[in-house]
Structures are given as C-alpha cells and as structure tokens.
Design an enzyme around this catalytic site. Structure first.
Site, PDB file in Angstrom:
ATOM      1  CB  ALA A 103      -0.875  -0.015   1.240  1.00 58.88           C
ATOM      2  N   GLY A 128       0.315  -5.221   0.612  1.00 59.47           N
ATOM      3  CA  GLY A 128      -0.754  -5.218  -0.390  1.00 59.47           C
ATOM      4  C   GLY A 128      -0.290  -5.782  -1.728  1.00 59.47           C
ATOM      5  CD  GLU A 165      -3.323  -7.858   1.832  1.00 57.13           C
ATOM      6  OE1 GLU A 165      -3.079  -6.634   1.739  1.00 57.13           O
ATOM      7  OE2 GLU A 165      -4.169  -8.330   2.615  1.00 57.13           O
ATOM      8  CD  GLU A 199       0.598  -6.164   5.185  1.00 52.79           C
ATOM      9  OE1 GLU A 199       1.375  -7.042   5.629  1.00 52.79           O
ATOM     10  OE2 GLU A 199       0.012  -6.259   4.103  1.00 52.79           O
TER      11      GLU A 199
HETATM   12  N1  COA Z   1       4.605   3.401   0.183  1.00 48.58           N
HETATM   13  C1  COA Z   1       5.145   4.601  -0.079  1.00 48.58           C
HETATM   14  N2  COA Z   1       6.457   4.819  -0.228  1.00 48.58           N
HETATM   15  C2  COA Z   1       7.256   3.757  -0.106  1.00 48.58           C
HETATM   16  C3  COA Z   1       6.787   2.468   0.190  1.00 48.58           C
HETATM   17  C4  COA Z   1       5.401   2.309   0.336  1.00 48.58           C
HETATM   18  N3  COA Z   1       4.853   1.111   0.576  1.00 48.58           N
HETATM   19  N4  COA Z   1       7.833   1.610   0.270  1.00 48.58           N
HETATM   20  C5  COA Z   1       8.935   2.333   0.028  1.00 48.58           C
HETATM   21  N5  COA Z   1       8.582   3.632  -0.191  1.00 48.58           N
HETATM   22  C6  COA Z   1       9.491   4.737  -0.544  1.00 48.58           C
HETATM   23  C7  COA Z   1      10.506   5.030   0.544  1.00 48.58           C
HETATM   24  O1  COA Z   1       9.976   5.940   1.492  1.00 48.58           O
HETATM   25  C8  COA Z   1      11.639   5.636  -0.255  1.00 48.58           C
HETATM   26  O2  COA Z   1      11.261   6.963  -0.553  1.00 48.58           O
HETATM   27  P1  COA Z   1      12.373   8.116  -0.635  1.00 48.58           P
HETATM   28  O3  COA Z   1      13.314   7.693  -1.723  1.00 48.58           O
HETATM   29  O4  COA Z   1      11.587   9.341  -0.909  1.00 48.58           O
HETATM   30  O5  COA Z   1      13.017   8.123   0.721  1.00 48.58           O
HETATM   31  C9  COA Z   1      11.597   4.859  -1.559  1.00 48.58           C
HETATM   32  O6  COA Z   1      10.282   4.301  -1.637  1.00 48.58           O
HETATM   33  C10 COA Z   1      12.613   3.722  -1.646  1.00 48.58           C
HETATM   34  O7  COA Z   1      12.500   2.920  -0.480  1.00 48.58           O
HETATM   35  P2  COA Z   1      13.783   2.387   0.311  1.00 48.58           P
HETATM   36  O8  COA Z   1      13.287   1.670   1.506  1.00 48.58           O
HETATM   37  O9  COA Z   1      14.742   3.489   0.516  1.00 48.58           O
HETATM   38  O10 COA Z   1      14.382   1.380  -0.780  1.00 48.58           O
HETATM   39  P3  COA Z   1      14.958  -0.080  -0.614  1.00 48.58           P
HETATM   40  O11 COA Z   1      15.288  -0.524  -1.967  1.00 48.58           O
HETATM   41  O12 COA Z   1      15.983  -0.091   0.469  1.00 48.58           O
HETATM   42  O13 COA Z   1      13.758  -0.989  -0.061  1.00 48.58           O
HETATM   43  C11 COA Z   1      11.517  -1.895   0.042  1.00 48.58           C
HETATM   44  C12 COA Z   1      12.601  -1.212  -0.831  1.00 48.58           C
HETATM   45  C13 COA Z   1      10.260  -1.983  -0.766  1.00 48.58           C
HETATM   46  C14 COA Z   1      11.976  -3.310   0.444  1.00 48.58           C
HETATM   47  C15 COA Z   1      11.311  -1.080   1.329  1.00 48.58           C
HETATM   48  O14 COA Z   1      11.080   0.266   0.971  1.00 48.58           O
HETATM   49  C16 COA Z   1      10.152  -1.513   2.168  1.00 48.58           C
HETATM   50  O15 COA Z   1      10.273  -2.439   2.949  1.00 48.58           O
HETATM   51  N6  COA Z   1       9.000  -0.809   2.041  1.00 48.58           N
HETATM   52  C17 COA Z   1       7.861  -1.017   2.863  1.00 48.58           C
HETATM   53  C18 COA Z   1       7.089  -2.210   2.430  1.00 48.58           C
HETATM   54  C19 COA Z   1       5.880  -2.385   3.291  1.00 48.58           C
HETATM   55  O16 COA Z   1       5.917  -2.314   4.492  1.00 48.58           O
HETATM   56  N7  COA Z   1       4.769  -2.636   2.637  1.00 48.58           N
HETATM   57  C20 COA Z   1       3.550  -2.864   3.316  1.00 48.58           C
HETATM   58  C21 COA Z   1       2.852  -1.586   3.437  1.00 48.58           C
HETATM   59  S1  COA Z   1       1.386  -1.818   4.382  1.00 48.58           S
END
Ligand code: COA
Ligand code: NAD
Length: 708
Positions: A69, A108, A111, A131
């Site tokens: 999400a 998501g 999902e 989450e």
């Molecule tokens: N929604 C909005 N923004 C998100 C996001 C999300 N679900 N996941 C990552 N981002 C953004 C980060 O804030 C970052 O933004 P910035 O460059 O402005 O700081 C950018 O995407 C890159 O993320 P980053 O974590 O720095 O990159 P990474 O390659 O190290 O890791 C992920 C990528 C996807 C593994 C990691 O961002 C992550 O674990 N995200 C959350 C996933 C999550 O919890 N999803 C469930 C949501 S309910």
C-alpha cells in the site's frame, strides 16, 4: 487531477497474442496508489471484455512487483477503489490471472499476487506481509488467503514477524507456483500463462476452499500464537488483530471473513501505534539524506583503520569486517593488541558455536583483519576510527600520530562519547578531515551511528561518513558538537530526572517498572547496571568542576559506585545479580543507602504513581530534545526520534520522544514542565522552542517538513 488516463499510465495494458499484460508503474517501488488500484480494476475488466484475450498477466515495472500500500496515504481519507475491492475483483475474474513477480511483492503487493490465480517468481523475488512493522495487518484478504496457500502456522509466522521470503522459500511454502529461469518478469509471466492455457489449467480461487483442513489443529496453532504474542509483542495492538482475523476465518464464510478482516484492519489504521510506526519508517529514511549527501561526493572507502581494541574498537572492527572491508587495528602494545584481536575473534567464535558461521567463513573474514602497534600501518587506509580511552589528551596524541602517518585525504574519525571534537580537530593540521563517528555498544549490533559534524570539517567528509553508514547498514543521524551530542546529552537529563525521583521517594525498581510499562525493554537503572555504573560515575567526576553550583545534585549513584557496585559485571549495582544472574533482584541494602541519602539531603519521601514517573521522565527527555533541535544539534525533531528509536530502546510504536510529545500534545508537556518547575525552576526550565511552538499552536512535526 486523478483521471482514468492517469490510471491507464499507472497500469499499462498491452496485448501479447491471446494474453493481456498489465504493467504496474509507480516509481520507485510501485506502491499501490489510488491510480494503480483503478488501473488494476480496469485491466481485469479489459481482459474480460475482450473476447480474444484468454488470460491476464500482472507484472511490475522497474525494481519490483509492488512494495505494498502507499504508506503516505494512511491516515488520509481513503480514495476508491479500495484494495480489497481490487483483490476480490482479480480473484473473481472469469479469465485466469497470473502474477509475475520480481523484486519486492510486499504487503498489499503480495495480497494482489495472492488474489491472482497463479504466481510465478524470478529468483530475486522478496515476498512478505510486513504490515505488522507499521502497526497494521493485511487488510485486503491476506489473513484469509495466506493460510489457504501456505497453511496456518507458516502464514501466521509471515504476518507476525513481517519477514520476507525468497523465491525458493516461497515455493516450498506454497506461496508461489514456480520459479522462473527467465531474467525478465514479463517474459516469465507470459511463458507461464501460455503453458497454463495449453494445459487448460482451471481458475483457482482461495475462497473455494476452507481456511484449514484440520480446524482443531488450526485452533491449537492460533491459541499458541496468541499466548506467545501476548508475551513477546509488549503492548503491540496489531499482532493480536492478525490472529483474531485468521481465527474468524475458520468459522465465517469467506466473504464475511474478508469483511471482518477489513474491520480489524481499520481499527489498526486508527491506532496511534500505526502513526508512530509509520513515522519511524519515514524518519529512518529521512535521516540518511543529510544536506552534505546532496551537496558533496563521498570519498572512496576501500579500507579502514581502528585505533583501540577495547569494547568499542573491537565492535567497530567487526562491523566494518561484516561490511566486507579490510580492517587494520592499532593498539598501544602487543598485549593490548592480542586482547583486541581476541575481542574481535570472540564475536565470530560465538557465531561458529551457534552454527551460524563455518570455521572456513570465519577464517575468510579474519584474513581481512590485520593488527599492529605501529601507526605506520595506517599509511594507506582511507578512513581511521579512533576508539581509545575517553580522555582528551590521549585522543589528541592519537590524532597527532594520525596526522603524521595517514595519507592526504584520509578521513580521521573519533568515537568519543562526550569530548569536544572541534578541539580534537583544531589540534592537528587537517581539521577539515576530522569527524565524529559515534557508535553504540555493541557496535556490531546497534543500528545507530551519530555522525558528529565539527565546524571545520569539509562536506565531502560528512558525505563519506553517511556512505560508510550505508555500507555498515547503520542508521546514521547527523549531530552537532556539544557535550553528549544528541543521544547522551538528552539521556543525561532524563537520567537526572530519574535520580531526582529516587531521592524524592520513588524506588529505582518502581521507576524501571514504570518505564518498562511505557514500552522500553529495560528501565534506566537496569541499563546502568548493564553498561557499568563506573562509566557514568567517571563522567560525573569529570563534570563536577563545571557543574552549576545552583543545580541539584543527587549523590545516591556515587554512594553505590563507591562500594564498587558497578552492576552486572561486579555482581551488584542497583540490583543484585547472584551467581552471574542476568536479571537483577531488588537489593534492600541499596534501598537503605537511598533512605540514608534522603535523610542527609533533608528530603521527606513521598509516593509517585507510575503515571507520574513517566510524566517526569518524558518531560525531561522532550524538553532537552527541544533544546537540541533549537540549537541545531539535531537537524529536526525526527532526528531526535531516530536516535532514541535506534540507539536507546525507545518503544518504536510510539514513534520517538518528539512524536510522542506531539501525540499527547505539546501544551500538556509544557504544563507538566511548569508544574515541576515550581519545585526546581532551574532543572525544569521549559525550552524556548517548546514555548514558541505552543504559543503558535504548532507541533514538532511542523519542523520536520520545512519545505512544505
Ligand atoms: N509506500 C510509499 N512509499 C514507499 C513504500 C510504500 N509502501 N515503500 C517504500 N517507499 C518509498 C521510501 O519511502 C523511499 O522513498 P524516498 O526515496 O523518498 O526516501 C523509496 O520508496 C525507496 O525505499 P527504500 O526503503 O529506501 O528502498 P529499498 O530498496 O531499500 O527498499 C523496500 C525497498 C520496498 C523493500 C522497502 O522500501 C520496504 O520495505 N518498504 C515497505 C514495504 C511495506 O511495508 N509494505 C507494506 C505496506 S502496508
Ligand atoms: P576500552 O577501555 O574498552 O578500550 C580502549 C582501548 O584503547 C584499550 O584497549 C586501550 O588499550 C586502547 N588504547 C588506549 N590508548 C591507546 C593509544 N594511545 N593507542 C592505541 N590504543 C590505545 O574503552 P571503550 O569502552 O571501547 O571506549 C573507547 C571510546 O569509545 C571512548 O572514547 C568511549 O567514550 C567511546 N564509547 C564508548 C561506548 C561504550 O559503551 N563503551 C559507547 C560509545 C562510545
């Protein structure tokens, strides 16, 4: 303006023979924005409407499938269509839907993939339901579909730990159907869909089967998970909701179980824990973008020197070795060097003993480690970190050596906890290369790295420090020079508040208990016993001469240290540790010392409730946090939050002290300070920044986004 054309741009559809390929594009991580959700619905409808299309393939553009999400949308009014609606529509599709996964398919994103009828993944796929790390739970069918695909216990593990599975693990768990050898997700999805069509594979919908074949077995698993979670998750709300949602799925029809899950999800969304954890997520990413990382290019770091092989030097050496870099350690004599090397080896021996490292791998790591008693060994290193005794003269003499032997352009860092880094820098001919790298103990484990920026350091050295933090997988926070920087300076204040509480009538045990109930893993007196009471004692002695004579000074800790009671390492401190016990028991003799000190100080003890203890402890912390921000020692309130979350055990679900202050209201914090100031106006003097914010009706978070 949101429009169907932007939805079309977010999810592009293209025919590939009898397949419709829908490509999800929302850089950087394909978060499920409203436009993506709309685009996915349109793709399913388009596939169904076109008689020539026989199956739909979902694929992510760029770095991965879908990272979940859009976290930035939480807490804002929801925009249609909702993700559950999208997932249900995918699952209901009358034509097979294949998810082709590369990179992250998280939250998501997974999902969506689970709602598809078939899943193929490239080897770099990372699948998870994280989450829970944001105070949430899967809210778009994840709690119902994951157990159906994987079984109840593995699905619960995925949801309660938030861990990611690689492609192989996901295949073994039943979460995906195959691993593709193709290098490209679209090609893999197309090939798999064609094969499914050729074999006339049926559409598979999760709701068609029960959540578990063995209902009673599933109930037993859930009961155990609930008991473990209540023990482990210390006040967290969402893990219990995850278990509740799965449990309901055993009895309710699928559609109703999905509605129930959504209700529980919305409760999590409304919880302050979600706000705290989401704040922590973004704050941790924000701190890494210090101004110098934008304005300057880091210097290359291919090798690192460490001066001192004690607690910190050895831990830092391990952290650097773990990042794959070579390390040279310099100690003052052969015996100390042998001890330093043994300190490093001990860490790896521990891993070998636990079966987490092979002896060969240990040897390979240690092959990158060299030791010397001669500073000339640093002639070629790119960066040196000094971790010798906390004494300015000793540090200056070490820096004089570094100045003499290191090549031009080498970064010279100190791990000092309190000393004046400007003075260290000024003592050598190249102050532009001197910076503070303040690690926390144990340095190979603790995530926090305060990057302390003295006046004369050049921007590229600061950028290099942030680059090093990235290599070491630390959470870097930029701090200014002052006594204790961000963390230890604030710690000194709330520790003092705790000492006042003890002299005024609370026992250290009551304080620790109240602080634990707030969400900390340990209270301040337990921490002191763990770190060693002698460290704080030495600092107090060092500061005695410059202490404000008007300031209240509680001597209880000194009385305890004078007896040689330094905590766990001496078998007693604030607590007793009989026979090397790791958990302390209250000590009646300590209580007697406290009573005697109260009498000596002429204090009539009174009772404090847990609530009042926390109010005072937090008021002291927040107030000094405000001072640290006001003086520019921390760039923003969120930097203070990250320091306390990653270095001081502050409960993550509260988002950090400054976020917590915003949650309870700055006016309330100010009122507390004014109330306490009636007893001691010097200590409880409200920070001018706090007063200013309250007057303007603003909160700390308004300072986190100056450009908004
Ligand atoms: N929604 C909005 N923004 C998100 C996001 C999300 N679900 N996941 C990552 N981002 C953004 C980060 O804030 C970052 O933004 P910035 O460059 O402005 O700081 C950018 O995407 C890159 O993320 P980053 O974590 O720095 O990159 P990474 O390659 O190290 O890791 C992920 C990528 C996807 C593994 C990691 O961002 C992550 O674990 N995200 C959350 C996933 C999550 O919890 N999803 C469930 C949501 S309910
Ligand atoms: P320590 O006493 O365990 O280790 C210091 C080491 O430095 C010893 O092995 C000693 O032999 C060596 N040493 C002393 N003088 C030297 C010299 N001239 N040349 C080479 N080696 C020399 O101390 P520590 O706890 O590792 O602390 C080191 C530094 O790290 C201090 O500045 C301290 O304030 C800081 N620090 C400590 C902690 C902590 O929790 N211990 C946390 C953060 C920062």
């Amino acid at each position: 303006m949101p429009s169907s054309s932007s939805a079309a741009a977010a999810v592009r559809t293209q025919r590939h023979g009898v397949l419709l390929v829908a490509t999800i594009a929302n850089p950087p991580v394909n978060a499920l924005s409203a436009e993506i959700r709309k685009g996915l619905l349109r793709a399913v409808e388009a596939a169904e409407a076109d008689p020539e299309v026989r199956a739909l393939v979902l694929v992510g553009e760029g770095r991965g499938f879908i990272a979940g999400a859009d976290i930035r949308e939480f807490g804002k009014p929801p925009l249609p269509p909702s993700l559950p609606e999208v997932c249900n529509r995918i699952e209901a599709s009358g034509k097979p839907v294949v998810a082709a996964i590369h990179g992250p398919a998280l939250g998501g994103g997974l999902e969506v993939a689970m709602a598809a009828h078939y899943r193929v993944a490239l080897r770099d796929a990372k699948l998870g339901l994280p989450e829970v790390n944001l105070g949430l739970m899967p809210g778009s069918g994840g709690t119902q579909r994951a157990p159906r695909l994987m079984g109840v216990a593995p699905a619960l593990d995925l949801m309660l730990t938030g861990r990611h599975l690689g492609a192989r693990e996901a295949l073994e768990a039943g979460l995906i159907d195959r691993i593709a050898e193709e290098a490209d997700a679209e090609a893999a999805g197309v090939a798999y869909a064609q094969q499914l069509l050729a074999s006339r594979a049926a559409i598979r919908r999760s709701g068609d089967s029960p959540l578990a074949a063995d209902i009673e077995g599933a109930r037993a698993v859930l009961k155990k998970a609930a008991a473990d979670t209540a023990k482990k998750s210390r006040g967290l709300f969402s893990p219990l909701k995850i278990i509740e949602a799965v449990e309901a799925g055993l009895d309710l029809p699928f559609a109703e179980a999905l509605r129930n899950e959504r209700q529980l999800f919305l409760q999590c969304i409304d919880s302050p824990q979600r706000a705290g954890l989401v704040h922590a997520f973004f704050a941790e990413r924000e701190v890494a973008k210090a101004p110098e990382t934008r304005s300057a290019r880091p210097r290359a770091i291919g090798s690192v020197g460490v001066v001192g092989g004690g607690t910190m030097g050895a831990g830092i050496a391990v952290a650097v070795l773990d990042a794959g870099l070579p390390v040279t350690m310099v100690e003052r004599d052969e015996a100390s060097l042998a001890r330093g090397r043994a300190n490093v080896e001990k860490v790896y021996d521990g891993l070998v003993a636990k079966g987490r490292l092979t002896p060969e791998a240990k040897a390979a790591v240690l092959a990158r480690f060299a030791g010397s008693t001669d500073y000339a060994a640093f002639a070629d290193v790119d960066l040196v970190i000094e971790a010798v005794f906390e004494d300015i003269e000793v540090k200056k003499s070490v820096f004089a050596e570094l100045d003499r032997v290191c090549k031009p352009g080498a970064v010279l860092a100190t791990n000092t906890s309190y000393l004046d880094i400007d003075a260290i820098a000024a003592s050598i001919a190249r102050p532009q290369d001197v910076i503070g790298l303040h690690f926390f103990s144990p340095a190979n484990i603790m995530k926090l790295l305060e990057i302390v920026v003295p006046a004369k350091v050049s921007a590229d050295v600061v950028a290099t420090a942030f680059e090093l933090a990235k290599k070491l997988r630390k959470v870097p926070v930029r701090a200014g020079v002052c006594d204790g920087f961000i963390g230890n300076r604030i710690l000194a204040k709330y520790r003092q508040a705790a000492d006042y509480l003890v002299e005024d009538g609370a026992s250290p045990y009551e304080i620790d208990e109240a602080v634990r109930a707030f969400g900390y893993p340990m209270g301040p007196f337990q921490v002191s016993d763990l770190a060693g009471g002698d460290i704080g004692w030495a600092t107090r002695k060092r500061k005695a001469a410059t202490r404000d004579p008007r300031a209240r000074y509680v001597q209880i800790a000194d009385r305890i240290c004078e007896r040689g009671w330094f905590g766990q390492k001496t078998g007693r401190g604030w607590y007793l540790y009989p026979q090397g016990a790791r958990t302390g028991t209250p000590d009646p003799e300590v209580l007697a010392i406290i009573d005697a000190e109260r009498e000596r100080a002429g204090v009539k003890p009174r009772k404090f409730s847990a609530e009042e203890i926390v109010r005072r402890y937090m008021a002291a912390m927040i107030n000094e946090g405000a001072n640290v921000v006001r003086e520019g020692i921390a760039l923003r309130p969120l930097d203070v939050d990250v320091v306390f979350l990653s270095g001081y055990g502050f409960p993550r679900y509260r988002g950090g002290p400054m976020k917590y202050a915003d949650t309870i209201g700055l006016d309330r914090v100010l009122a507390d300070l004014r109330e306490f100031a009636q007893e001691d106006p010097l200590f409880w003097q409200p920070s001018p920044l706090l007063v200013e914010l309250v007057t303007q009706g603003r909160n700390f978070d308004s300072l986190n986004h100056p450009a908004d």
